[in-house]
Design a protein around this motif. Structure first.
Motif, PDB file in Angstrom:
ATOM      1  N   LEU A 293      86.333  30.130 -44.043  1.00  0.00           N
ATOM      2  CA  LEU A 293      85.501  30.836 -45.016  1.00  0.00           C
ATOM      3  C   LEU A 293      86.407  31.762 -45.833  1.00  0.00           C
ATOM      4  N   PRO A 294      85.929  32.236 -47.006  1.00  0.00           N
ATOM      5  CA  PRO A 294      86.844  32.964 -47.898  1.00  0.00           C
ATOM      6  C   PRO A 294      87.304  34.331 -47.375  1.00  0.00           C
ATOM      7  N   PHE A 295      86.561  34.941 -46.448  1.00  0.00           N
ATOM      8  CA  PHE A 295      86.968  36.270 -45.961  1.00  0.00           C
ATOM      9  C   PHE A 295      87.065  36.263 -44.439  1.00  0.00           C
ATOM     10  N   PRO A 296      88.070  35.620 -43.884  1.00  0.00           N
ATOM     11  CA  PRO A 296      88.131  35.496 -42.415  1.00  0.00           C
ATOM     12  C   PRO A 296      88.120  36.844 -41.714  1.00  0.00           C
ATOM     13  N   ARG A 297      88.772  37.832 -42.324  1.00  0.00           N
ATOM     14  CA  ARG A 297      88.811  39.127 -41.636  1.00  0.00           C
ATOM     15  C   ARG A 297      87.448  39.796 -41.634  1.00  0.00           C
ATOM     16  N   LEU A 298      86.635  39.480 -42.654  1.00  0.00           N
ATOM     17  CA  LEU A 298      85.286  40.047 -42.679  1.00  0.00           C
ATOM     18  C   LEU A 298      84.452  39.453 -41.539  1.00  0.00           C
ATOM     19  N   SER A 299      84.611  38.142 -41.283  1.00  0.00           N
ATOM     20  CA  SER A 299      83.871  37.553 -40.153  1.00  0.00           C
ATOM     21  C   SER A 299      84.327  38.189 -38.853  1.00  0.00           C
ATOM     22  N   ALA A 300      85.638  38.383 -38.716  1.00  0.00           N
ATOM     23  CA  ALA A 300      86.144  38.975 -37.487  1.00  0.00           C
ATOM     24  C   ALA A 300      85.593  40.389 -37.324  1.00  0.00           C
ATOM     25  N   TYR A 301      85.583  41.129 -38.426  1.00  0.00           N
ATOM     26  CA  TYR A 301      85.051  42.495 -38.396  1.00  0.00           C
ATOM     27  C   TYR A 301      83.574  42.465 -37.984  1.00  0.00           C
ATOM     28  N   ALA A 302      82.794  41.582 -38.623  1.00  0.00           N
ATOM     29  CA  ALA A 302      81.361  41.507 -38.314  1.00  0.00           C
ATOM     30  C   ALA A 302      81.171  41.183 -36.839  1.00  0.00           C
TER      31      ALA A 302
ATOM     32  N   ALA B 221      77.435  41.886 -43.692  1.00  0.00           N
ATOM     33  CA  ALA B 221      78.816  41.452 -43.941  1.00  0.00           C
ATOM     34  C   ALA B 221      78.922  39.946 -43.724  1.00  0.00           C
ATOM     35  N   GLY B 222      78.343  39.462 -42.621  1.00  0.00           N
ATOM     36  CA  GLY B 222      78.371  38.031 -42.352  1.00  0.00           C
ATOM     37  C   GLY B 222      77.647  37.240 -43.423  1.00  0.00           C
ATOM     38  N   ALA B 223      76.536  37.778 -43.910  1.00  0.00           N
ATOM     39  CA  ALA B 223      75.745  37.057 -44.905  1.00  0.00           C
ATOM     40  C   ALA B 223      76.526  36.890 -46.203  1.00  0.00           C
ATOM     41  N   ILE B 224      77.231  37.932 -46.617  1.00  0.00           N
ATOM     42  CA  ILE B 224      78.003  37.849 -47.865  1.00  0.00           C
ATOM     43  C   ILE B 224      79.088  36.778 -47.712  1.00  0.00           C
ATOM     44  N   GLU B 225      79.720  36.782 -46.561  1.00  0.00           N
ATOM     45  CA  GLU B 225      80.729  35.763 -46.276  1.00  0.00           C
ATOM     46  C   GLU B 225      80.144  34.353 -46.405  1.00  0.00           C
ATOM     47  N   ILE B 226      78.939  34.182 -45.877  1.00  0.00           N
ATOM     48  CA  ILE B 226      78.327  32.858 -45.882  1.00  0.00           C
ATOM     49  C   ILE B 226      77.927  32.437 -47.303  1.00  0.00           C
TER      50      ILE B 226
END
Ligand code: HEM
Ligand SMILES: [Cu+2]
Length: 842
Positions: A114-123, A181-186
């Motif tokens: 996904l475009p923001f892997p660190r955001l998923s990890a953070y979430a 945060a997860g939703a924006i990533e998705i």
């Protein structure tokens, strides 16, 4: 079709790709950001939490098995049902579907990540820490006990003085931030990282469902975040939003909560429906019938479900007209669900069904969900609703919808997709047992509750007298609950016996499915990214798996020596640029733990420790942002097939711009909820609002503030033009830019100060009435945006000083500018409402 790349590929290509996507092992796994790792940990955590909430349910069922039981006392039981409901809804249902999305979507779209892997990890980590601490409040008798929807005044300071309610408000409020945060990533992932050629019309239905799901989170969660903010502020500082004596109204909470709470049901159900829409065609060995209708139904459900919230408030004495409208709307929402159900049945009828375990769970889901839908229509009928209000009929209904609508599809999905992450599929034989136990157990547990409810047993009671006709029914329910538990246990045994985690060399396409996630994969997802020409590529291009593995499609290795994925256009998925992705790092983990600690310490009022943790989190977030605007560090690269892509793009085409827009939608919805609250409070208690004769802040205050706001936006806009003329390390225009940023910041904070002082000077205080409270709340919300902009403004200046900002490398500035203009617009609307509205009304 000629393939983009010729054979043979150089052997070092694959080795390089593997090396770049190498994940850390051992305890360093907490630094992993790859979706396969984060996704797996995410799903596993959510499932463990499901087990925990299930144990709470069993405890309740044991207590209720016989009348006048003394196993649990009232206070403990209150905590149990509140925690069971809250944990199931916020810590299991939403996170687990988000987690499956993080795990599956990149493979299904043939993106590397996904475009923001660190955001998923953070979430994920925020959820992990926050969720576990929240659950553990039970062991200290500190768990919330006001029911999963936390209605004031029961949860106000007067009636719930302990920290119990604060745990809910801060804990859940915080976990919602992680969900957003997860939703924006998705959203950005689905719209921008699809394989070339996968136009919206070829998007797998599951991805459509996840798109609607994530969109709904963006528009639904801000309302409950605002509600939790208001109630927490009321409890902590006595600002009377919900206290009737001071012009507040407890019903305001219910409006805000259910504006989120009803969509929440569909937020949980739609991803499950999306899974079913992929599983059914595979099991029936034929494409889904009515693809476009199903997409329409998903989108339609998303819209309609925002217009139903009042059906949770039919018994609160609201006007007749609202009753009729929301009753009709509630029935209307069954139409799109009906469309989907018929599409599944038609597909099953058209193909040749193989009744493997996932298919069984889908059939179980259909049977149970239809019953839940029917009792839903019954409760949408107002007089019936009044009869069964707060009885076990509702408990039965909500479990038919939630357990039937999401837990059964979830089990179908586990049996279906586990071969993707395991060397062996789960056992078909045990699977049948699991299904049998869950299906029978579920109906034995919950069907009798319809009758118990009609016989008058209220929900949320810790015991009941004998001989009211409820004894047998309750005992049967308890037996059913234990059958469910045994079913889950058999499932765990199956998992222990057959799950052999493996992303590479997994069991593979055991059900012969048609979508891209079944291509052979490594941690880098697919070896080369295919061009998609149909909805079931694996069925239509029999050689696709081999071609992809041989590196004959796009981006067969790494083009820049880093992790990367192709960004495509949102509608027809044309390649636009190559996005370089980050590798493992500590920042997301530490930032998430810091954020969680901040909220949790705030709950126990350790202010200093909370501030330190919050500070650490901020530093970490800025460290990670610092590296995330690399600029055009690499010349355009070829991805095969003669296509050359730039490695860096700014402005409306860039993925970060899209994420910022999503974030502004969240902010806008939060603000709209606040305006709703403002107007709502006025309608319930106009007597505490200023009227014509009262002293109001002089009008020149807001006019000057508005002028300053407009000026600050103007300065930022001209700074943007200045930036266009700069090149790295040049001198002249750089100073103009920095000075402009400072000036704009001064104008912005000046406007804020003038408004705050103006309100204060007029003698208004936040504690005297709901009017004062909501006015200062509006000002405080604007204040938060100003603080964020001050930090972002200084950060932008710092980047400029370090030579990391110029006309070509400007994403940081662009994102700040977007937020800036938004904040100014919000400020102007706020000034107009705060100063115009009571005047006009008075
Ligand atoms: C493992 C099977 C389950 C059992 C045996 C079970 C049992 C119960 C019982 C007995 C209650 C009513 C407590 C009362 O009103 O006194 C309840 C409430 C509730 N359950 Fe479940 N449940 C199960 C699974 C689930 C699932 C999967 C979800 C959601 C995804 C869920 C969501 C809720 C909610 C939201 C409430 C209302 C809580 C409240 O009144 O505040 N349950 N459950
Ligand atoms: Cu509802």
């Amino acid at each position: 079709m000629t393939l983009p790349n010729a054979l043979p590929r150089p052997p070092e290509e694959l080795a390089a790709l593997k090396a770049v996507w190498q994940e850390p092992s051992g305890w360093k796994i907490v630094t992993a950001v790859n979706n396969t790792y984060v996704g797996l940990m995410y799903v596993a955590t959510a499932f463990v939490i499901f087990l925990g909430a299930g144990v709470l349910a069993l405890l309740m069922r044991v207590q209720l098995a016989v009348p006048e039981n003394t196993l649990l006392d009232q206070a403990t039981y209150n905590q149990l049902f509140t925690m069971h409901g809250t944990v199931m809804m916020f810590l299991f249902a939403v996170p687990v579907v988000e987690a499956i999305g993080v795990l599956l979507l990149p493979n299904m779209l043939a993106a590397r990540d996904l475009p923001f892997p660190r955001l998923s990890a953070y979430a994920f980590w925020a959820y992990f820490v926050g969720g576990i601490v929240f659950f553990c409040t039970l062991f200290f008798g500190q768990a919330p006990d006001g029911g999963w929807f936390m209605n004031p005044p029961l949860t106000s300071y007067t009636y719930s003085p302990g920290a119990n309610a604060d745990w809910w408000l801060l804990g859940i409020g915080f976990i919602e931030i992680s969900a957003i945060a997860g939703a924006i990533e998705i959203v950005v992932g689905i719209l921008r990282t699809r394989a070339p050629g996968m136009s919206l019309d070829k998007l797998p239905i599951y991805a459509w469902a996840m798109l609607v799901f994530a969109g709904m989170i963006i528009f639904a969660f801000p309302a409950v975040i605002l509600a939790t903010m208001l109630l927490e502020v009321e409890r902590a500082f006595q600002w009377p939003f919900f206290i009737a004596e001071k012009g507040g109204d407890p019903l305001l909470w219910q409006h805000l909560f259910w504006f989120f709470g009803h969509p929440e049901v569909y937020i949980i159900f739609l991803p499950a429906a999306g899974m079913v829409s992929l599983i059914v065609p595979t099991m029936a060995r034929t494409p889904l019938i009515g693809y476009r209708l199903v997409v329409l139904a998903l989108v339609g459900t998303g819209f309609l479900s925002f217009g139903l919230w009042v059906h949770h408030m039919f018994a609160t004495g609201i006007p007749q007209l609202s009753l009729s409208f929301f009753s009709a709307a509630s029935m209307a929402v069954t139409i799109p669900s009906g469309i989907q159900i018929f599409a599944w049945i038609a597909t099953m009828a058209a193909g040749r069904m193989q009744f493997k375990t996932p298919a069984l769970f889908v059939l179980g889901f259909l049977a149970i969900f239809v019953v839940g839908g029917l009792t839903g229509v019954m409760t949408a009928v107002v007089p019936f609703n009044w009869q069964v209000h707060d009885t076990y009929f509702i408990v039965a209904h909500l479990h038919y919808v939630l357990f039937g609508g999401m837990v059964f599809p979830l089990f179908a999905a586990l049996y279906y997709w586990i071969p993707l992450v395991s060397r062996k599929p789960l056992s078909e034989h045990l699977g049948r047992w699991v299904f049998g136990l869950l299906f029978t157990g579920f109906n034995i547990a919950f069907f009798p509750m319809h009758i118990t409810g009609l016989a008058g047993m209220p929900r949320r009671v810790y015991t009941y007298p004998a001989d009211l006709g409820w004894d047998w029914l309750n005992l049967i329910s308890t037996i059913g609950a234990f059958m469910i538990a045994i079913g889950v246990l058999v499932f765990l045994i199956d998992v222990a016996r057959n799950l052999r985690l493996a992303v590479e060399h997994n069991a593979g396409n055991v059900f012969n499915a048609g979508t891209l996630e079944w291509l052979p994969t490594g941690h880098y997802s697919v070896r080369s990214i295919p061009t998609v020409t149909s909805r079931e590529p694996l069925w239509d291009q029999p050689n696709l798996a081999d071609e992809v593995e041989d590196g004959r499609h796009y981006l067969p290795g790494t083009a820049t020596g880093r992790r990367e994925t192709i960004i495509t256009s949102p509608v027809d998925a044309k390649p636009q640029y190559l996005l370089q992705l980050p590798g493992p790092g500590w920042a997301p983990f530490i930032a998430a733990v810091g954020t969680a600690a901040f909220f949790l310490l705030l709950t126990v009022k350790w202010i200093v420790a909370a501030a330190i943790c919050g500070g650490i989190a901020m530093v970490m977030i800025f460290r990670w942002l610092w590296a995330s605007d690399p600029g055009p560090s690499h010349p355009p690269v070829g991805i095969g097939g003669g296509i050359k892509l730039p490695v860096y793009v700014t402005g409306p085409k860039s993925h970060s711009w899209w994420a910022m827009v999503c974030l502004l939608l969240v902010a806008g919805t939060l603000f709209a909820s606040l305006l709703f609250s403002y107007l709502y409070l006025w309608t319930v208690a106009p007597e505490v609002w200023p009227s014509a004769g009262d002293a109001l802040p002089a009008l020149w205050h807001p006019l000057i503030a508005a002028g300053l706001l407009l000026a600050s936006s103007g300065v930022i806009a001209s700074a943007s033009r200045t930036l266009q003329r700069t090149v790295a390390h040049g001198l002249g225009p750089h100073w103009a830019l920095r000075i402009a940023l400072f000036v704009a910041l001064i104008l912005l904070t000046g406007a804020f100060a003038i408004e705050l002082i103006g309100q204060w000077q007029s003698g208004l205080t936040p504690t005297e009435s709901s009017y004062g409270a909501i006015v200062y709340m509006a000002v405080a919300l604007q204040g938060q945006f100003v603080v964020v902009l001050v930090i972002m403004g200084l950060y932008t200046v710092a980047r400029s000083l370090r030579g990391l900002l110029d006309g070509r490398r400007r994403a940081t500035f662009d994102n700040t500018m977007l937020l800036w203009h938004y904040t100014v617009a919000q400020g102007l609307i706020m000034l107009a409402v705060l100063h115009g509205f009571p005047r006009l009304a008075g």
